[in-house]
Enzyme design. Structure first.
Site, PDB file in Angstrom:
ATOM      1  N   HIS A 355    -107.147  73.186 -44.596  1.00 43.93           N
ATOM      2  CA  HIS A 355    -108.343  73.922 -45.264  1.00 43.93           C
ATOM      3  C   HIS A 355    -108.969  73.106 -46.528  1.00 43.93           C
ATOM      4  O   HIS A 355    -109.252  73.855 -47.638  1.00 43.93           O
ATOM      5  CB  HIS A 355    -107.948  75.544 -45.486  1.00 43.93           C
ATOM      6  CG  HIS A 355    -107.608  76.243 -44.352  1.00 43.93           C
ATOM      7  ND1 HIS A 355    -106.913  77.714 -44.547  1.00 43.93           N
ATOM      8  CD2 HIS A 355    -107.777  76.325 -43.173  1.00 43.93           C
ATOM      9  CE1 HIS A 355    -107.013  77.924 -43.341  1.00 43.93           C
ATOM     10  NE2 HIS A 355    -107.427  77.448 -42.670  1.00 43.93           N
TER      11      HIS A 355
HETATM   12  C1  LIG Z   1    -106.149  70.802 -37.058  1.00 42.43           C
HETATM   13  C2  LIG Z   1    -106.834  71.943 -37.568  1.00 42.43           C
HETATM   14  C3  LIG Z   1    -106.650  73.270 -37.280  1.00 42.43           C
HETATM   15  C4  LIG Z   1    -107.506  74.034 -37.962  1.00 42.43           C
HETATM   16  N1  LIG Z   1    -107.274  75.552 -37.657  1.00 42.43           N
HETATM   17  C5  LIG Z   1    -108.284  76.631 -38.113  1.00 42.43           C
HETATM   18  C6  LIG Z   1    -107.993  77.845 -37.882  1.00 42.43           C
HETATM   19  O1  LIG Z   1    -107.427  78.121 -36.864  1.00 42.43           O
HETATM   20  N2  LIG Z   1    -109.196  78.682 -38.438  1.00 42.43           N
HETATM   21  C7  LIG Z   1    -109.808  78.337 -39.467  1.00 42.43           C
HETATM   22  O2  LIG Z   1    -110.503  79.242 -40.197  1.00 42.43           O
HETATM   23  N3  LIG Z   1    -109.813  77.074 -39.782  1.00 42.43           N
HETATM   24  C8  LIG Z   1    -109.044  76.090 -39.220  1.00 42.43           C
HETATM   25  N4  LIG Z   1    -109.221  74.841 -39.707  1.00 42.43           N
HETATM   26  C9  LIG Z   1    -110.120  74.468 -40.715  1.00 42.43           C
HETATM   27  C10 LIG Z   1    -111.467  74.263 -40.379  1.00 42.43           C
HETATM   28  O3  LIG Z   1    -111.640  73.468 -39.021  1.00 42.43           O
HETATM   29  C11 LIG Z   1    -112.279  73.727 -41.366  1.00 42.43           C
HETATM   30  O4  LIG Z   1    -112.326  74.334 -42.738  1.00 42.43           O
HETATM   31  C12 LIG Z   1    -113.590  73.416 -41.118  1.00 42.43           C
HETATM   32  O5  LIG Z   1    -114.128  72.744 -40.030  1.00 42.43           O
HETATM   33  C13 LIG Z   1    -114.675  72.601 -42.077  1.00 42.43           C
HETATM   34  O6  LIG Z   1    -115.721  72.623 -41.822  1.00 42.43           O
HETATM   35  P1  LIG Z   1    -116.643  71.185 -42.418  1.00 42.43           P
HETATM   36  O7  LIG Z   1    -117.837  71.395 -41.711  1.00 42.43           O
HETATM   37  O8  LIG Z   1    -116.437  71.133 -43.838  1.00 42.43           O
HETATM   38  O9  LIG Z   1    -115.792  69.648 -41.819  1.00 42.43           O
HETATM   39  P2  LIG Z   1    -115.346  69.338 -40.363  1.00 42.43           P
HETATM   40  O10 LIG Z   1    -115.316  70.533 -39.627  1.00 42.43           O
HETATM   41  O11 LIG Z   1    -114.039  68.396 -40.505  1.00 42.43           O
HETATM   42  O12 LIG Z   1    -116.469  68.238 -39.797  1.00 42.43           O
HETATM   43  C14 LIG Z   1    -116.949  66.999 -40.788  1.00 42.43           C
HETATM   44  C15 LIG Z   1    -117.036  66.107 -39.436  1.00 42.43           C
HETATM   45  O13 LIG Z   1    -117.754  65.021 -40.166  1.00 42.43           O
HETATM   46  C16 LIG Z   1    -117.339  63.815 -39.417  1.00 42.43           C
HETATM   47  N5  LIG Z   1    -117.376  62.686 -40.391  1.00 42.43           N
HETATM   48  C17 LIG Z   1    -116.605  62.545 -41.592  1.00 42.43           C
HETATM   49  N6  LIG Z   1    -117.069  61.505 -42.283  1.00 42.43           N
HETATM   50  C18 LIG Z   1    -117.899  60.811 -41.314  1.00 42.43           C
HETATM   51  C19 LIG Z   1    -118.686  59.844 -41.433  1.00 42.43           C
HETATM   52  N7  LIG Z   1    -118.496  58.801 -42.328  1.00 42.43           N
HETATM   53  N8  LIG Z   1    -119.429  59.257 -40.381  1.00 42.43           N
HETATM   54  C20 LIG Z   1    -119.781  60.206 -39.280  1.00 42.43           C
HETATM   55  N9  LIG Z   1    -118.873  61.393 -39.154  1.00 42.43           N
HETATM   56  C21 LIG Z   1    -118.038  61.700 -40.020  1.00 42.43           C
HETATM   57  C22 LIG Z   1    -116.028  64.366 -39.155  1.00 42.43           C
HETATM   58  O14 LIG Z   1    -115.446  63.548 -37.820  1.00 42.43           O
HETATM   59  C23 LIG Z   1    -116.072  65.832 -38.545  1.00 42.43           C
HETATM   60  O15 LIG Z   1    -116.565  65.872 -37.115  1.00 42.43           O
HETATM   61  C24 LIG Z   1    -108.431  73.913 -39.095  1.00 42.43           C
HETATM   62  C25 LIG Z   1    -108.663  72.337 -39.309  1.00 42.43           C
HETATM   63  C26 LIG Z   1    -107.703  71.686 -38.504  1.00 42.43           C
HETATM   64  C27 LIG Z   1    -107.925  70.161 -38.974  1.00 42.43           C
END
Ligand SMILES: Cc1cc2nc3c(=O)[nH]c(=O)nc-3n(C[C@H](O)[C@H](O)[C@H](O)COP(=O)(O)OP(=O)(O)OC[C@H]3O[C@@H](n4cnc5c(N)ncnc54)[C@H](O)[C@@H]3O)c2cc1C
Length: 425
Positions: A355
């Site tokens: 998270h």
């Molecule tokens: C294994 C796992 C299980 C989880 N299970 C749950 C759950 O059951 N329930 C829950 O509420 N939350 C869960 N989470 C947490 C939730 O997925 C995250 O809080 C949420 O996805 C965060 O969203 P975000 O948009 O901040 O980042 P992310 O979803 O991580 O999106 C960021 C994206 O940017 C991409 N990226 C990064 N750097 C670059 C770059 N330089 N160039 C191009 N692309 C890039 C990454 O590949 C990714 O696709 C889980 C997370 C993980 C890893």
């Protein structure tokens, strides 16, 4: 508050932001281009000092070539709590001394980029739960015949060999097919469950007054060695007295997750190199604030209390204590574990909940409209902008940040989003 766990599930299948927002849209929209396998390497800025503006993004293509995408209006970063600060830092936006130390010219001294990293930790407490837990065999049957094939299962590896099945295996296959059809047609059944079936939120009394600080998660299944080794990163021969018995396919067990949800410890994301393909340095600093261990102990104690008063005639437990820790603390099964033992369990077996957040938080790095302070035309929209970690799971909160960002961008361009997507309710 206790309830069944709410998951991002539709018609019995796990959904995602891709399925919910993007699938099918790319083909239909001339104004949307998605470039896959592209690695963003920096934000293209022009201007000097306080007159800087983001003009586009530089990225590496799948073939390793450098390309650019220029913005007509704004650049949005949504690379997550590690990727977004890394991109700002690579672009020269961040703490001046750190940037200079890695050879990135500082364009804007923004000291808190990458700071205040937060995450949730959990400890999985394992209990034998005959008659309450769901065995791995039951889960496998609900996933259809293919989940029961050799080498792991009793059905032949090649479906062509099913013709000569003995009657009991024919019955098993028929039941697996029935359950799979049930899941496909109704979205119901064990296959639709994440097995994280119930959750409770409460206050330990040690935290801040404005919110609960504790979460207990109830997994109705003890899972198999593969999950413990590969996902939970636990050496099963160290954790279980006899892993073959504790994690046998027919064992009925439960895992209760103890999960402090408002930790005080903070980590940071720093550049390890000016090379964008080098992973940044991530320091989590879990338990660096002693408050967090106190809360963890209180939650583990509550978990043991809930399990001891399980609302049925069935008995759950006792808590499985790894043999080496039991010996170290002189623990005898069934006795009340000491604080020192529980702390040792937490220190050895705490696991990230994945998270990560708060590395570009609102107020420090971005303003209340998610605009990077001091740079025009640049916003961040992901978990990194959370001012503090939310006291629950972060996926829904991250999606809400994305939806709010869409409203903000629409609003600042004179577009009423409700005209396109309708109003709630
Ligand atoms: C294994 C796992 C299980 C989880 N299970 C749950 C759950 O059951 N329930 C829950 O509420 N939350 C869960 N989470 C947490 C939730 O997925 C995250 O809080 C949420 O996805 C965060 O969203 P975000 O948009 O901040 O980042 P992310 O979803 O991580 O999106 C960021 C994206 O940017 C991409 N990226 C990064 N750097 C670059 C770059 N330089 N160039 C191009 N692309 C890039 C990454 O590949 C990714 O696709 C889980 C997370 C993980 C890893």
């Amino acid at each position: 508050m206790a309830s069944l766990m709410q998951t991002t599930t539709r018609n019995g299948k796990r959904s995602s932001t891709y399925h919910a927002f993007l699938e099918g849209e790319i083909e239909q929209r001339p104004n949307l281009t998605v470039i896959t396998c592209a690695h963003a390497t920096r934000v293209i800025l022009d201007g000097e000092g306080s007159a800087q503006a983001a003009r586009g993004v530089e990225y590496r293509t799948e073939n390793g070539e450098t390309a650019t995408a220029m913005a007509r209006k704004e650049v949005m970063l949504s690379a997550g709590a590690v990727g977004s600060p890394q991109l700002l830092l690579l672009s020269g936006i961040g703490p001046k001394d750190e940037l200079e130390a890695t050879g990135v010219p500082c364009r804007l001294n923004l000291p808190e980029v990458g700071k205040h990293l937060k995450d949730h930790l959990q400890v999985g407490l394992f209990f034998s739960a005959p008659g309450v837990g769901v065995s791995v065999s039951e889960v496998a049957i609900s996933m259809g015949p293919d989940a029961l094939r050799a080498p792991a299962g009793p059905l032949p590896a090649d479906p062509a060999d099913d013709e000569s099945l003995p009657p009991e295996l024919q019955g098993l296959k028929a039941e697996a097919e029935r359950r799979l059809v049930e899941w496909f047609t109704t979205g119901r059944g064990l296959a639709s469950s994440s097995m994280y079936d119930a959750v409770a939120f409460f206050s330990t009394g040690l935290g801040d007054e404005y919110s609960h600080d504790a979460q207990l998660g109830f997994f109705a299944c003890g899972y198999n060695p593969d999950l413990w080794e590969r996902c939970l990163r636990v050496d099963t021969h160290e954790f279980f007295d006899d892993p073959d018995v504790a994690l046998s396919p027919t064992a009925e067990s439960m895992i209760v997750l103890a999960n402090p949800v408002l930790p005080h410890s903070e980590g940071e994301v720093r550049l390890a190199s000016a090379d964008p393909t080098v992973a940044p340095d991530i320091q989590m600093n879990y338990y660096s604030d002693p408050h967090d261990m106190k809360v963890m102990l209180a939650i583990i104690r509550r978990a043991l209390d809930v399990v001891a008063h399980w609302p049925s005639h069935r008995q759950i437990g006792p808590l499985l204590v790894p043999p080496a820790l039991a010996a170290k603390h002189g623990y005898v099964e069934g006795e009340a574990p000491s604080d020192a033992l529980l702390e040792d369990i937490a220190r050895h077996y705490s696991l990230t909940v994945y998270h990560l957040c708060s590395t570009c938080r609102i107020g420090s790095v971005v303003d209340h409209e998610l605009r990077v302070k001091g740079v025009a035309g640049l916003r961040v929209a992901d978990a990194s902008v959370m001012p503090n970690i939310v006291s629950g799971n972060t996926n829904a909160a991250s999606i809400m940040i994305g939806e709010r960002a869409a409203e903000l961008i629409a609003g600042s361009n004179g577009v009423r989003l409700a005209e396109f997507v309708g109003s709630p309710g």
